[in-house]
Design a protein around this motif. Structure first.
Motif, PDB file in Angstrom:
ATOM      1  N   LEU A  99      -9.591  -2.453  -4.628  1.00 24.13           N
ATOM      2  CA  LEU A  99      -8.344  -1.694  -4.752  1.00 24.13           C
ATOM      3  C   LEU A  99      -8.224  -0.641  -3.655  1.00 24.13           C
ATOM      4  O   LEU A  99      -7.142  -0.403  -3.123  1.00 24.13           O
ATOM      5  CB  LEU A  99      -8.280  -1.025  -6.130  1.00 24.13           C
ATOM      6  CG  LEU A  99      -7.141  -0.033  -6.385  1.00 24.13           C
ATOM      7  CD1 LEU A  99      -5.779  -0.728  -6.311  1.00 24.13           C
ATOM      8  CD2 LEU A  99      -7.314   0.647  -7.743  1.00 24.13           C
ATOM      9  N   TYR A 100      -9.358  -0.010  -3.294  1.00 25.56           N
ATOM     10  CA  TYR A 100      -9.336   1.087  -2.339  1.00 25.56           C
ATOM     11  C   TYR A 100      -9.371   0.637  -0.880  1.00 25.56           C
ATOM     12  O   TYR A 100      -9.402   1.480   0.021  1.00 25.56           O
ATOM     13  CB  TYR A 100     -10.510   2.046  -2.591  1.00 25.56           C
ATOM     14  CG  TYR A 100     -10.487   2.697  -3.954  1.00 25.56           C
ATOM     15  CD1 TYR A 100      -9.311   2.818  -4.684  1.00 25.56           C
ATOM     16  CD2 TYR A 100     -11.661   3.188  -4.531  1.00 25.56           C
ATOM     17  CE1 TYR A 100      -9.294   3.403  -5.931  1.00 25.56           C
ATOM     18  CE2 TYR A 100     -11.650   3.782  -5.778  1.00 25.56           C
ATOM     19  CZ  TYR A 100     -10.468   3.886  -6.480  1.00 25.56           C
ATOM     20  OH  TYR A 100     -10.457   4.467  -7.715  1.00 25.56           O
ATOM     21  N   LYS A 101      -9.372  -0.657  -0.620  1.00 23.44           N
ATOM     22  CA  LYS A 101      -9.276  -1.113   0.763  1.00 23.44           C
ATOM     23  C   LYS A 101      -8.025  -0.519   1.407  1.00 23.44           C
ATOM     24  O   LYS A 101      -6.979  -0.399   0.762  1.00 23.44           O
ATOM     25  CB  LYS A 101      -9.209  -2.641   0.819  1.00 23.44           C
ATOM     26  CG  LYS A 101     -10.528  -3.344   0.573  1.00 23.44           C
ATOM     27  CD  LYS A 101     -10.371  -4.853   0.745  1.00 23.44           C
ATOM     28  CE  LYS A 101     -11.697  -5.570   0.622  1.00 23.44           C
ATOM     29  NZ  LYS A 101     -11.552  -7.036   0.826  1.00 23.44           N
ATOM     30  N   LYS A 153      -0.214  -0.611   0.838  1.00 24.81           N
ATOM     31  CA  LYS A 153       0.757  -1.296  -0.019  1.00 24.81           C
ATOM     32  C   LYS A 153       1.073  -0.463  -1.260  1.00 24.81           C
ATOM     33  O   LYS A 153       2.225  -0.301  -1.655  1.00 24.81           O
ATOM     34  CB  LYS A 153       0.188  -2.662  -0.430  1.00 24.81           C
ATOM     35  CG  LYS A 153       1.077  -3.505  -1.319  1.00 24.81           C
ATOM     36  CD  LYS A 153       0.341  -4.711  -1.884  1.00 24.81           C
ATOM     37  CE  LYS A 153      -0.200  -5.611  -0.787  1.00 24.81           C
ATOM     38  NZ  LYS A 153      -0.870  -6.828  -1.339  1.00 24.81           N
ATOM     39  N   TYR A 154       0.017   0.094  -1.865  1.00 26.25           N
ATOM     40  CA  TYR A 154       0.161   0.892  -3.089  1.00 26.25           C
ATOM     41  C   TYR A 154       0.976   2.154  -2.811  1.00 26.25           C
ATOM     42  O   TYR A 154       1.895   2.498  -3.554  1.00 26.25           O
ATOM     43  CB  TYR A 154      -1.231   1.253  -3.595  1.00 26.25           C
ATOM     44  CG  TYR A 154      -1.280   1.947  -4.929  1.00 26.25           C
ATOM     45  CD1 TYR A 154      -1.536   1.231  -6.089  1.00 26.25           C
ATOM     46  CD2 TYR A 154      -1.110   3.321  -5.044  1.00 26.25           C
ATOM     47  CE1 TYR A 154      -1.598   1.858  -7.324  1.00 26.25           C
ATOM     48  CE2 TYR A 154      -1.170   3.960  -6.260  1.00 26.25           C
ATOM     49  CZ  TYR A 154      -1.425   3.228  -7.401  1.00 26.25           C
ATOM     50  OH  TYR A 154      -1.474   3.866  -8.612  1.00 26.25           O
ATOM     51  N   SER A 155       0.635   2.844  -1.720  1.00 24.46           N
ATOM     52  CA  SER A 155       1.311   4.092  -1.370  1.00 24.46           C
ATOM     53  C   SER A 155       2.793   3.873  -1.103  1.00 24.46           C
ATOM     54  O   SER A 155       3.648   4.656  -1.538  1.00 24.46           O
ATOM     55  CB  SER A 155       0.643   4.718  -0.142  1.00 24.46           C
ATOM     56  OG  SER A 155       1.272   5.911   0.231  1.00 24.46           O
ATOM     57  N   SER A 179       3.998   4.405   5.344  1.00 25.40           N
ATOM     58  CA  SER A 179       5.361   4.932   5.461  1.00 25.40           C
ATOM     59  C   SER A 179       5.929   5.058   4.056  1.00 25.40           C
ATOM     60  O   SER A 179       6.669   4.206   3.577  1.00 25.40           O
ATOM     61  CB  SER A 179       6.217   3.982   6.309  1.00 25.40           C
ATOM     62  OG  SER A 179       5.664   3.811   7.592  1.00 25.40           O
ATOM     63  N   TRP A 180       5.555   6.152   3.383  1.00 20.16           N
ATOM     64  CA  TRP A 180       5.870   6.274   1.955  1.00 20.16           C
ATOM     65  C   TRP A 180       7.300   6.757   1.693  1.00 20.16           C
ATOM     66  O   TRP A 180       7.823   6.582   0.590  1.00 20.16           O
ATOM     67  CB  TRP A 180       4.862   7.196   1.280  1.00 20.16           C
ATOM     68  CG  TRP A 180       4.906   8.629   1.727  1.00 20.16           C
ATOM     69  CD1 TRP A 180       4.239   9.176   2.771  1.00 20.16           C
ATOM     70  CD2 TRP A 180       5.663   9.683   1.134  1.00 20.16           C
ATOM     71  NE1 TRP A 180       4.530  10.507   2.884  1.00 20.16           N
ATOM     72  CE2 TRP A 180       5.392  10.849   1.889  1.00 20.16           C
ATOM     73  CE3 TRP A 180       6.530   9.772   0.047  1.00 20.16           C
ATOM     74  CZ2 TRP A 180       5.970  12.080   1.579  1.00 20.16           C
ATOM     75  CZ3 TRP A 180       7.105  10.992  -0.265  1.00 20.16           C
ATOM     76  CH2 TRP A 180       6.822  12.132   0.497  1.00 20.16           C
TER      77      TRP A 180
END
Length: 451
Positions: free
Chosen positions: A361-363, A369-371, A386-387
């Motif tokens: 998950l932390y890769k 993608k998560y951010s 780019s959040w």
């Protein structure tokens, strides 16, 4: 003569039987040799071939973050497909902070969870993650501090993002009516009253009171925000942990909690909040704000993606401001804290597997993608996401520069969650309390939760 012939026949039979037995033994030996050879070759090729095959592991992942369900499912599916020994299953619960209590009590604790309460940390219900240097070496120092337990100095969770919470406002409405962002409560109320008068079809301030967590956040960010801003992060944390009544002052009729409750009742009486406050959901709020039917509401950056999904054209029209000062001598406050914290159960049978999933998950590519899905900046230094648009980032930075930064109230009693506090606000809005009675009842519930 006959005797010699009979003896000759018997000798021949013995000889034949001996030969057959020899052939049989030879075949058996050849077979054993082949099997042993194959086994040795297999062992040479696969050192684990002689080991018992490891059991298939089903990891339970529990969350109360509705905004991350889809992106987490995507990452979980990628992880499950990347190997064939571990399967992660996501469970979302709207009332997560209370459901987790039931799970702990029923010995049905998920392996990994996003819910976190100080009381559970004190009871050693979370695994100590302090030795996971592969994570902490990448995290910003400020976010590591946010994840550090004040009493023990250990880390029982790791956040993946930073988040801000404050007041979202419609910039177009403010510009049209000549309104300025309010830094104190009187000016804030004046803005709401102007919106009600000039735009009667618009809800000045939308509260989605059907969802207890949202009302619990109002407590954390406004009256408890005052305490955090007054005493500072560390001293406030200690006051919450120690239930220091001289600092918390929850039950005082003129304290921060009673003043907050009185302000909320005043807004309701004047029609400055939505009339369906007790049944309104976050979806109702997002839709009304995205379509210009609500001028302001309280929430965190985690709702940004939902607003833009409802109306992409709203992006340039989203304003963001701190919570106005409402106690004498106080300052505006804004949440600037850790977000998306992950903990592992201290009783899980699958510690290594849980860490393996979190490593995935932390890769950096997964956290980018998560951010971007969460619309929240990453807490990892090697993630460039780019959040948000430049305009929204500017709004956020302006708000951060004009207010005292506060964190979440993670030091709540295990027996009195944020959702529990939110349900008390529901009762307040339903006419169940006066402001003074609410403050007194809140203090009693907090004290009982400490026990």
């Amino acid at each position: 003569m006959k005797r010699k012939k009979l003896l000759s026949i018997m000798l021949s039979l013995v000889l034949i039987i001996g030969l057959l037995a020899g052939c049989s033994t030879s075949k058996k030996d050849d077979t054993q040799g082949t099997t042993e050879g194959t086994t040795k070759e297999a062992k040479a090729e696969d050192p684990t071939a002689a080991d018992t095959k490891k059991e298939h592991v089903n990891l339970k992942f529990f969350t109360g973050k509705i905004e991350t369900i889809d992106v987490m499912n995507e990452i979980i599916n990628d992880f499950n497909a990347s190997q064939d020994r571990i399967t992660v299953e996501q469970e979302y619960q709207k009332d997560a902070s209370n459901i987790i209590k039931i799970k702990f009590a029923a010995d049905q604790v998920p392996d990994i969870m996003t819910t976190y309460e100080q009381g559970f940390a004190d009871e050693d219900k979370y695994l100590d993650l302090s030795d996971q240097s592969q994570w902490w070496s990448r995290l910003t120092p400020a976010m590591k501090d946010m994840c550090t337990d004040v009493d023990s100095g250990k880390q029982y969770r790791i956040c993946t993002n930073m988040t801000m919470a404050g007041i979202f406002y419609n910039k177009e409405i403010f510009k049209e009516l000549g309104l300025e962002v309010a830094s104190n409560w009187n000016d804030f109320m004046a803005n709401l009253e102007t919106i009600k008068e000039k735009k009667p079809d618009v809800t000045p301030f939308f509260i989605f009171g059907n969802e207890a967590w949202h009302l619990g956040h109002l407590i954390e960010f406004i009256p408890q925000g005052y305490i955090k801003a007054t005493y500072g992060t560390v001293e406030a944390k200690k006051a919450f942990l120690d239930n220091d009544k001289s600092k918390l002052n929850f039950g005082a009729p003129d304290g921060a909690l009673a003043t907050f409750a009185g302000n909320l009742l005043d807004m309701q009486a004047k029609g400055l909040i939505n009339s369906d406050v007790l049944t309104a959901t976050s979806d109702n709020c997002i839709q009304d704000f995205a379509n210009g039917k609500a001028a302001m509401f309280s929430n965190g950056m985690w709702c940004l993606s939902s607003i833009l999904e409802a109306n992409p054209d709203m992006e340039s029209n989203i304003g963001f401001a701190p919570y106005p000062a409402y106690m004498e001598g106080s300052k505006p406050v804004i949440l600037s804290a850790e977000d998306s914290g992950y903990s592992i159960s201290s009783t899980t049978k699958y510690k290594d597997e849980a860490i393996e999933f979190l490593n995935f998950l932390y890769k950096a590519e997964n956290q980018k993608k998560y951010s971007e899905a969460l619309k929240s900046p990453s807490a990892f230094t090697d993630v460039n996401a780019s959040w948000a648009s430049e305009g929204i980032v500017t709004e956020v930075n302006n708000a951060l520069n004009s207010a005292v930064h506060i964190g979440f109230t993670n030091e709540k009693p295990a027996g009195f969650s944020g959702d529990d506090a939110g349900r008390m606000v529901q009762e307040l809005l339903a006419g169940g309390y006066s402001a003074a009675d609410f403050a007194k009842a809140f203090e009693e519930a907090w004290d009982a939760g400490m026990k």
